[in-house]
Design a protein around this motif. Structure first.
Motif, PDB file in Angstrom:
ATOM      1  N   SER A 162      26.920  15.019 -22.930  1.00  0.00           N
ATOM      2  CA  SER A 162      26.785  13.607 -23.275  1.00  0.00           C
ATOM      3  C   SER A 162      25.544  12.991 -22.638  1.00  0.00           C
ATOM      4  N   TYR A 163      25.263  13.345 -21.382  1.00  0.00           N
ATOM      5  CA  TYR A 163      24.087  12.767 -20.733  1.00  0.00           C
ATOM      6  C   TYR A 163      22.797  13.411 -21.241  1.00  0.00           C
ATOM      7  N   ALA A 164      22.859  14.690 -21.609  1.00  0.00           N
ATOM      8  CA  ALA A 164      21.684  15.344 -22.198  1.00  0.00           C
ATOM      9  C   ALA A 164      21.283  14.635 -23.485  1.00  0.00           C
ATOM     10  N   ALA A 165      22.251  14.177 -24.238  1.00  0.00           N
ATOM     11  CA  ALA A 165      21.961  13.440 -25.468  1.00  0.00           C
ATOM     12  C   ALA A 165      21.206  12.154 -25.177  1.00  0.00           C
ATOM     13  N   VAL A 287      13.453  15.739 -42.289  1.00  0.00           N
ATOM     14  CA  VAL A 287      13.039  14.442 -42.825  1.00  0.00           C
ATOM     15  C   VAL A 287      12.102  13.775 -41.827  1.00  0.00           C
ATOM     16  N   GLU A 288      10.990  13.273 -42.318  1.00  0.00           N
ATOM     17  CA  GLU A 288      10.027  12.617 -41.435  1.00  0.00           C
ATOM     18  C   GLU A 288      10.660  11.390 -40.784  1.00  0.00           C
ATOM     19  N   GLY A 289      10.548  11.332 -39.440  1.00  0.00           N
ATOM     20  CA  GLY A 289      11.109  10.213 -38.696  1.00  0.00           C
ATOM     21  C   GLY A 289      12.526  10.453 -38.215  1.00  0.00           C
ATOM     22  N   ALA A 290      13.125  11.600 -38.604  1.00  0.00           N
ATOM     23  CA  ALA A 290      14.491  11.921 -38.177  1.00  0.00           C
ATOM     24  C   ALA A 290      14.445  13.032 -37.133  1.00  0.00           C
ATOM     25  N   TYR A 291      15.187  12.866 -36.071  1.00  0.00           N
ATOM     26  CA  TYR A 291      15.279  13.869 -34.998  1.00  0.00           C
ATOM     27  C   TYR A 291      16.739  14.266 -34.853  1.00  0.00           C
ATOM     28  N   LEU A 292      17.067  15.479 -35.292  1.00  0.00           N
ATOM     29  CA  LEU A 292      18.456  15.928 -35.328  1.00  0.00           C
ATOM     30  C   LEU A 292      18.710  17.014 -34.285  1.00  0.00           C
ATOM     31  N   TYR A 293      19.770  16.832 -33.502  1.00  0.00           N
ATOM     32  CA  TYR A 293      20.182  17.824 -32.509  1.00  0.00           C
ATOM     33  C   TYR A 293      21.672  18.078 -32.674  1.00  0.00           C
ATOM     34  N   ASN A 294      22.083  19.336 -32.437  1.00  0.00           N
ATOM     35  CA  ASN A 294      23.506  19.663 -32.516  1.00  0.00           C
ATOM     36  C   ASN A 294      24.032  20.098 -31.150  1.00  0.00           C
ATOM     37  N   ASP A 296      24.795  23.001 -29.893  1.00  0.00           N
ATOM     38  CA  ASP A 296      24.104  24.133 -29.283  1.00  0.00           C
ATOM     39  C   ASP A 296      22.792  23.703 -28.638  1.00  0.00           C
ATOM     40  N   ASP A 297      22.075  22.795 -29.284  1.00  0.00           N
ATOM     41  CA  ASP A 297      20.819  22.291 -28.705  1.00  0.00           C
ATOM     42  C   ASP A 297      21.073  21.624 -27.357  1.00  0.00           C
ATOM     43  N   LEU A 298      22.084  20.783 -27.330  1.00  0.00           N
ATOM     44  CA  LEU A 298      22.394  20.065 -26.095  1.00  0.00           C
ATOM     45  C   LEU A 298      22.900  21.024 -25.015  1.00  0.00           C
ATOM     46  N   ASN A 304      19.705  25.068 -19.119  1.00  0.00           N
ATOM     47  CA  ASN A 304      18.381  25.118 -18.479  1.00  0.00           C
ATOM     48  C   ASN A 304      18.317  24.203 -17.265  1.00  0.00           C
ATOM     49  N   ASN A 305      18.902  23.019 -17.410  1.00  0.00           N
ATOM     50  CA  ASN A 305      18.887  22.072 -16.295  1.00  0.00           C
ATOM     51  C   ASN A 305      19.720  22.576 -15.112  1.00  0.00           C
ATOM     52  N   LEU A 306      20.858  23.224 -15.410  1.00  0.00           N
ATOM     53  CA  LEU A 306      21.672  23.793 -14.340  1.00  0.00           C
ATOM     54  C   LEU A 306      20.911  24.892 -13.607  1.00  0.00           C
ATOM     55  N   ALA A 307      20.179  25.710 -14.357  1.00  0.00           N
ATOM     56  CA  ALA A 307      19.377  26.767 -13.733  1.00  0.00           C
ATOM     57  C   ALA A 307      18.298  26.156 -12.835  1.00  0.00           C
TER      58      ALA A 307
END
Length: 409
Positions: A162-165, A287-294, A296-298, A304-307
């Motif tokens: 949630s905070y990574a988002a 789509v131009e202007g759209a940034y999508l994350y799911n 798995d991305d988060l 990586n941050n934990l490491a």
């Protein structure tokens, strides 16, 4: 002071590593129980502090009298030995400093524990159950915790989905103040993400859910409003951040929907699909202007941050050792002051007793003054060997270890 000198402090407790939640909840401390528990524990030590969180219950002792493990079990009135850990002397200090620094937490480097340690100390201090040894130890632990976080940055990177988002949203949209969030569904992760977004400045919240009642509940919690599921595409153009956390047999947002929502606006749209299965067509990310994350991305960001946090542990541990060394130096000086005062008070009291006994001889002022000076010199000469022992550290060690007989001799 030699390295083998042991401070008379201890900690006994259970935590997420030694006991399941079914045991931890048995020893959690409710506010109305704290006074009785503290009163019992003070029968076994001169100073006591209770620390109770969702992941740990610990008792810190100073001036320990007897077995701290038995004291802990006796306070809760149940056998707990298989789940308990005990640290004594310098190991107890190291544990307290590591706890305050977030190095012993379930989530490495988390910051909440710092405030919990501070509140535990404030409560104990208000009850009068702490004294100079624990007061100084906790204050040092809090200072060390601040140093660890400020000098290593161990708490800087997100370690929850949630905070990574929120970090990603801030990176893409910049300042989130005044931004609008649209929540599709009302799952737990969506609620947590919305909590962090609101804390980051998002002000306008709209919740869309197939069950209107649940949408209204979540919207009310964040001061937003609920909309019918059928209105999703109509309100999409107003959203800066879209959180998808719902179950659906098909994609509810497709590239053409997002493209129309972005038409005529200059700022981008940040979309987080934490649904399983996903309900936002992955093609929306093109789509131009759209940034999508799911999800798995988060999750990859969190891993990586934990490491990165783990790589900072050696530096954090070195700061903990710095803090413990500072405490030991303070404890050495404190012991010296207390012993010197005790020795001086003892011999001065003996001199006063002798002076009072000789006063019956009817001495005049000059004789009395001469006798008083002589007794003062004798008391100083008698105290000299003891004072030398204090300065050399032998009696100081006895004081810190709580060996009262050696000190009296």
């Amino acid at each position: 002071m030699n390295n083998e000198t042991r401070l008379n402090v201890a900690v006994v407790g259970v935590n997420h590593k030694t006991a399941p939640v079914s045991v931890r909840e048995r020893v959690s401390v409710r506010p109305e129980e704290q006074q009785a528990l503290t009163s019992h524990l003070l029968k076994h030590a001169e100073e006591v502090m209770l620390l109770s969180t969702c992941n740990r219950t610990e008792v810190y002792f100073a001036g320990v009298m007897g077995d701290p493990l038995s004291a802990f079990e006796g306070a809760w009135g149940q056998p707990l030995r298989p789940y308990l850990y005990v640290h004594q002397g310098e190991a107890a200090l190291e544990h307290l400093y590591r706890v305050s620094s977030g190095l012993d937490s379930l989530v490495l480097g988390e910051t909440q524990i710092q405030g919990q340690v501070k509140r535990a100390w404030q409560d104990a201090h208000a009850q009068g159950s702490t004294g100079p040894l624990l007061n100084r130890a906790v204050q040092g632990a809090l200072r060390t915790g601040k140093r660890v976080r400020s000098e290593t940055g161990i708490a800087d990177k997100a370690v929850s989905v949630s905070y990574a988002a929120v970090e990603l949203a801030r990176a893409i949209l910049g300042d989130l103040s005044g931004k609008t969030a649209l929540v599709v569904g009302a799952g737990e992760t969506a609620e947590l993400t919305l909590t962090h977004l609101r804390a980051a400045g998002v002000q306008n919240v709209t919740v869309v859910n197939r069950t209107m009642e649940r949408a209204q509940q979540l919207a009310a919690r964040f001061g937003g409003h609920a909309c019918a599921y059928e209105a999703l595409l109509e309100i999409l153009p107003q959203a800066d951040v879209v959180i998808a956390s719902s179950a659906a047999p098909h994609y509810v947002l497709r590239p053409e929907n997002v493209q129309r929502a972005l038409a005529g606006r200059e700022h981008p749209m940040f979309l987080i699909d934490i649904s399983v299965p996903r309900i936002i067509d992955p093609a929306c990310g093109a789509v131009e202007g759209a940034y999508l994350y799911n999800l798995d991305d988060l999750t990859r960001i969190v891993e990586n941050n934990l490491a990165e946090r783990a790589a900072l542990v050696p530096r954090a541990e070195a700061l903990v050792q710095d803090g413990v060394r500072e405490y030991r130096e303070w404890a050495r000086m404190y012991a010296s002051r207390e012993l010197l005062k005790g020795v001086q008070d003892h011999y001065q009291a003996l001199a006063r007793e002798e002076l009072a006994r000789l006063g019956a001889l009817g001495l005049d002022e000059a004789q009395r003054a001469a006798l008083e000076a002589a007794l003062a010199r004798l008391s100083q000469r008698a105290a000299a060997p003891v004072l030398r022992a204090v300065k050399e550290g032998s009696l100081e060690a006895a004081f810190l270890e709580g060996d009262a007989q050696r000190v009296r001799r």
